[in-house]
Design an enzyme around this catalytic site. Structure first.
Site, PDB file in Angstrom:
ATOM      1  N   ARG A 205      43.200  34.270  43.075  1.00  0.00           N
ATOM      2  CA  ARG A 205      43.117  34.469  44.520  1.00  0.00           C
ATOM      3  C   ARG A 205      42.745  33.150  45.202  1.00  0.00           C
ATOM      4  NH1 ARG A 205      39.125  39.235  45.375  1.00  0.00           N
ATOM      5  NH2 ARG A 205      38.132  37.758  43.972  1.00  0.00           N
TER       6      ARG A 205
ATOM      7  N   LYS B  67      40.699  49.533  33.090  1.00  0.00           N
ATOM      8  CA  LYS B  67      40.404  50.959  32.832  1.00  0.00           C
ATOM      9  C   LYS B  67      40.653  51.823  34.053  1.00  0.00           C
ATOM     10  CE  LYS B  67      36.578  48.705  33.164  1.00  0.00           C
ATOM     11  NZ  LYS B  67      35.441  48.010  32.692  1.00  0.00           N
TER      12      LYS B  67
ATOM     13  N   GLY C 107      35.066  47.206  25.598  1.00  0.00           N
ATOM     14  CA  GLY C 107      35.162  45.750  25.407  1.00  0.00           C
ATOM     15  C   GLY C 107      35.714  45.319  24.078  1.00  0.00           C
TER      16      GLY C 107
ATOM     17  N   GLY D 221      21.342  40.138  34.814  1.00  0.00           N
ATOM     18  CA  GLY D 221      22.802  40.046  34.892  1.00  0.00           C
ATOM     19  C   GLY D 221      23.529  41.191  34.219  1.00  0.00           C
TER      20      GLY D 221
ATOM     21  N   ASP E 209      32.689  54.324  36.003  1.00  0.00           N
ATOM     22  CA  ASP E 209      33.258  53.461  34.962  1.00  0.00           C
ATOM     23  C   ASP E 209      33.408  54.235  33.650  1.00  0.00           C
ATOM     24  OD1 ASP E 209      33.630  50.519  33.808  1.00  0.00           O
ATOM     25  OD2 ASP E 209      32.170  51.522  32.519  1.00  0.00           O
TER      26      ASP E 209
ATOM     27  N   LYS F 282      36.878  55.590  31.376  1.00  0.00           N
ATOM     28  CA  LYS F 282      37.041  55.389  29.928  1.00  0.00           C
ATOM     29  C   LYS F 282      37.194  56.723  29.207  1.00  0.00           C
ATOM     30  CE  LYS F 282      34.470  51.073  30.218  1.00  0.00           C
ATOM     31  NZ  LYS F 282      33.130  50.491  30.261  1.00  0.00           N
TER      32      LYS F 282
ATOM     33  N   GLY G 229      31.572  41.720  28.730  1.00  0.00           N
ATOM     34  CA  GLY G 229      31.327  40.281  28.633  1.00  0.00           C
ATOM     35  C   GLY G 229      32.657  39.551  28.461  1.00  0.00           C
TER      36      GLY G 229
HETATM   37  N1  LIG Z   1      33.930  41.664  32.792  1.00  0.00           N
HETATM   38  C1  LIG Z   1      33.889  42.441  31.720  1.00  0.00           C
HETATM   39  O1  LIG Z   1      32.964  42.392  30.919  1.00  0.00           O
HETATM   40  C2  LIG Z   1      35.012  43.406  31.462  1.00  0.00           C
HETATM   41  C3  LIG Z   1      34.974  44.218  30.293  1.00  0.00           C
HETATM   42  C4  LIG Z   1      36.028  45.089  30.029  1.00  0.00           C
HETATM   43  C5  LIG Z   1      37.086  45.167  30.933  1.00  0.00           C
HETATM   44  N2  LIG Z   1      37.080  44.396  32.067  1.00  0.00           N
HETATM   45  C6  LIG Z   1      38.199  44.542  32.989  1.00  0.00           C
HETATM   46  O2  LIG Z   1      38.870  43.292  33.065  1.00  0.00           O
HETATM   47  C7  LIG Z   1      39.420  43.132  34.368  1.00  0.00           C
HETATM   48  C8  LIG Z   1      38.939  41.807  34.955  1.00  0.00           C
HETATM   49  O3  LIG Z   1      37.528  41.840  35.036  1.00  0.00           O
HETATM   50  P1  LIG Z   1      36.686  40.499  35.344  1.00  0.00           P
HETATM   51  O4  LIG Z   1      35.268  40.848  35.103  1.00  0.00           O
HETATM   52  O5  LIG Z   1      37.272  39.341  34.613  1.00  0.00           O
HETATM   53  O6  LIG Z   1      36.940  40.341  36.917  1.00  0.00           O
HETATM   54  P2  LIG Z   1      36.637  39.077  37.834  1.00  0.00           P
HETATM   55  O7  LIG Z   1      35.663  38.162  37.166  1.00  0.00           O
HETATM   56  O8  LIG Z   1      36.331  39.602  39.177  1.00  0.00           O
HETATM   57  O9  LIG Z   1      38.045  38.316  37.880  1.00  0.00           O
HETATM   58  C9  LIG Z   1      39.141  38.786  38.601  1.00  0.00           C
HETATM   59  C10 LIG Z   1      40.188  37.699  38.671  1.00  0.00           C
HETATM   60  O10 LIG Z   1      41.325  38.219  39.351  1.00  0.00           O
HETATM   61  C11 LIG Z   1      41.712  37.281  40.369  1.00  0.00           C
HETATM   62  N3  LIG Z   1      42.343  38.018  41.443  1.00  0.00           N
HETATM   63  C12 LIG Z   1      41.793  38.959  42.254  1.00  0.00           C
HETATM   64  N4  LIG Z   1      42.718  39.440  43.114  1.00  0.00           N
HETATM   65  C13 LIG Z   1      43.859  38.794  42.828  1.00  0.00           C
HETATM   66  C14 LIG Z   1      45.171  38.830  43.360  1.00  0.00           C
HETATM   67  N5  LIG Z   1      45.483  39.648  44.371  1.00  0.00           N
HETATM   68  N6  LIG Z   1      46.117  38.025  42.815  1.00  0.00           N
HETATM   69  C15 LIG Z   1      45.808  37.184  41.802  1.00  0.00           C
HETATM   70  N7  LIG Z   1      44.595  37.097  41.255  1.00  0.00           N
HETATM   71  C16 LIG Z   1      43.623  37.897  41.764  1.00  0.00           C
HETATM   72  C17 LIG Z   1      40.442  36.579  40.773  1.00  0.00           C
HETATM   73  O11 LIG Z   1      40.775  35.331  41.348  1.00  0.00           O
HETATM   74  P3  LIG Z   1      39.618  34.273  41.759  1.00  0.00           P
HETATM   75  O12 LIG Z   1      39.099  33.706  40.475  1.00  0.00           O
HETATM   76  O13 LIG Z   1      40.378  33.266  42.555  1.00  0.00           O
HETATM   77  O14 LIG Z   1      38.608  35.049  42.542  1.00  0.00           O
HETATM   78  C18 LIG Z   1      39.741  36.459  39.420  1.00  0.00           C
HETATM   79  O15 LIG Z   1      40.184  35.295  38.748  1.00  0.00           O
HETATM   80  C19 LIG Z   1      39.023  44.371  35.156  1.00  0.00           C
HETATM   81  O16 LIG Z   1      40.048  45.330  35.080  1.00  0.00           O
HETATM   82  C20 LIG Z   1      37.807  44.870  34.409  1.00  0.00           C
HETATM   83  O17 LIG Z   1      37.598  46.258  34.556  1.00  0.00           O
HETATM   84  C21 LIG Z   1      36.071  43.535  32.346  1.00  0.00           C
END
Ligand SMILES: NC(=O)c1ccc[n+]([C@@H]2O[C@H](COP(=O)([O-])OP(=O)(O)OC[C@H]3O[C@@H](n4cnc5c(N)ncnc54)[C@H](OP(=O)(O)O)[C@@H]3O)[C@@H](O)[C@H]2O)c1
Length: 429
Positions: free
Chosen positions: A47, A106, A135, A188, A202, A206, A305
């Site tokens: 983004r 999810k 995860g 965190g 959430d 799942k 994570g």
């Molecule tokens: N975090 C975890 O531990 C975890 C665990 C299991 C599953 N997940 C899943 O993994 C996915 C990502 O999670 P995350 O924690 O990595 O999220 P995040 O840190 O918020 O990252 C989201 C990314 O998507 C980009 N983005 C948002 N809107 C966009 C758009 N319209 N077009 C292009 N890029 C866009 C953001 O860009 P910017 O960097 O420019 O803001 C960012 O790089 C989610 O579905 C989440 O449920 C996460």
């Protein structure tokens, strides 16, 4: 080994995406050897294009995710943006343009997995999503593939690390919910707005995914009964301890005893300390699977994570790349049983009910009568009196949830019942 690389488009470069990119770069040679062809990061959609993203070639960054998935030379699209839109349209567009998809989303899979599967099948592509549940823990592939020859009857798990951290703190320190949440936020483990975690959304997403795979039927987020854990108190933990139990937020997917329907639910529950899920501490996840032939299996590990989740994503990338080289696809949607999803009222389990009652003769008999009238059989009763008032803790035998709700409604109408302090299901016995 094939020298022409397989091209990967990364949609999202946040907590998970940045780790996917890092591991793809640092482990490029190993990944190539395991796949049988090099994999190349061909584009990264974000983004905010100006954000510094160490280790990623700036020329790969784009804000036009649609153009990236439409390029036509992309083999695998990794969707780690999250949310419903634009993720859903980007995924279906990727299939239409000849790419397979690996997603960690999810929320989208629970809400509209059927659309994604249909699009993948129509265009002969793969849809993999190991990272969407628990995860790093290998769970989706064991359920979809390793246990494909067995009959799964129950999947019960701790699938949200934030809530497990909070409940574990309450259990080990005697803290109340808010105090434990504050600690989780400071460390965190909880987001600034913890609603999705603490209200069980959430975990419900799942549960929908797990139930669908386990029972070969379609289960959507709306089919999952959900209760959060914000009402769990230190007093509940004290009661649980007296019963030799602890409290966990559980996602429970069950096949009915007659096999004709399934249920999926998320709520806090007491489980005996002897149950393997009781010893899952801090932010860890664990899922307990009961299968007809395999027996009881437990899957345990970090449920979130960046790096653990990226591990699951990359495992899928390797699998999808191997499939492409073999001009094959992996398993698609398996929903052939078309079992109905029953409501919470039909779930049969045990209950721990704590009542504030008048401390006078006959109250116990009155309360017991209400249980009997609703067909809920009492296992144990514990009474503690203080200054004309008393607390009554009733633990029931297994009964349908609807019968228990009727019992509680009738108890509330008794003059001698001052209030229902807590109702908690008892699982895992
Ligand atoms: N975090 C975890 O531990 C975890 C665990 C299991 C599953 N997940 C899943 O993994 C996915 C990502 O999670 P995350 O924690 O990595 O999220 P995040 O840190 O918020 O990252 C989201 C990314 O998507 C980009 N983005 C948002 N809107 C966009 C758009 N319209 N077009 C292009 N890029 C866009 C953001 O860009 P910017 O960097 O420019 O803001 C960012 O790089 C989610 O579905 C989440 O449920 C996460």
């Amino acid at each position: 080994m094939r020298t022409r690389p397989l091209k990967v488009a990364l949609l999202g470069c946040g907590v998970v995406g940045s780790e996917v990119a890092r591991i793809m770069t640092t482990h490029a040679d190993d990944l190539a050897a395991r796949i049988g062809a090099p994999v190349e990061l061909a584009g990264v959609a974000v983004r905010r294009p100006d954000k510094v993203r160490g280790g990623i070639d700036p020329s790969l960054i784009t804000t036009d995710a649609t153009a990236l998935v439409k390029r036509g030379d992309i083999d695998v699209v990794v969707e780690v943006i999250g949310g419903i839109e634009p993720a859903r349209t980007l995924i279906t567009t990727a299939f239409e343009h000849g790419a397979s998809v690996v997603s960690a989303n999810k929320a989208l899979l629970a809400q509209d997995g059927a659309t994604l599967y249909a699009s993948a099948q129509q265009h002969g592509q793969d849809l993999y999503y190991e990272a969407a549940v628990a995860g790093a823990i290998p769970l989706i592939r064991p359920l979809r593939e390793s246990l494909a020859g067995d009959k799964i009857n129950r999947v019960m798990g701790i699938v949200n690390g934030t809530t497990n951290f909070i409940l574990d703190k309450m259990d080990s320190t005697g803290a109340g919910y808010q105090e434990a949440l504050d600690e989780a936020t400071a460390l965190g483990y909880a987001e600034a707005d913890p609603t999705a975690d603490v209200e069980g959304f959430d975990a419900a997403a799942k549960a929908a995914i797990l139930a669908g795979i386990a029972f070969h039927t379609r289960v959507r987020l709306d089919d999952v009964y959900r209760e959060g854990m914000t009402e769990v108190t230190a007093a509940d933990f004290a009661s649980a301890k007296q019963m030799g139990c602890t409290i966990k937020l559980l996602a429970i997917c069950e096949r009915a005893a007659d096999g004709g329907s399934v249920t999926a639910r998320v709520h806090p529950a007491m489980i005996p300390l002897s149950h393997p899920l009781a010893s899952v501490r801090e932010a860890y996840n664990a899922v307990f699977v009961e299968a007809e032939a395999a027996g009881r299996l437990m899957f345990y590990g970090p449920g979130a994570g960046g790096s653990p989740t990226a591990s699951a994503v990359l495992g899928d990338v390797v699998a999808v790349c191997r499939n492409r080289l073999n001009e094959a696809t992996g398993p698609g949607e398996s929903a052939y049983t078309q079992l109905p999803v029953s409501s919470m009222g039909e779930v049969v389990t045990r209950y721990h009910i704590s009542l504030d009652v008048a401390d006078k003769p006959g109250v116990l008999a009155q309360v017991a009568t209400v249980f009997a009238e609703h067909g809920v059989s009492i296992d144990t009763v514990r009474q503690q009196g203080k200054d004309g008032e008393a607390s009554l803790v009733v633990v029931t035998h297994r009964a349908p949830d609807a019968a228990l709700s009727g019992t509680v409604e009738a108890l509330r109408k008794l003059d001698t019942v001052r209030g229902v302090a807590s109702i908690m299901r008892v699982e895992g016995e």
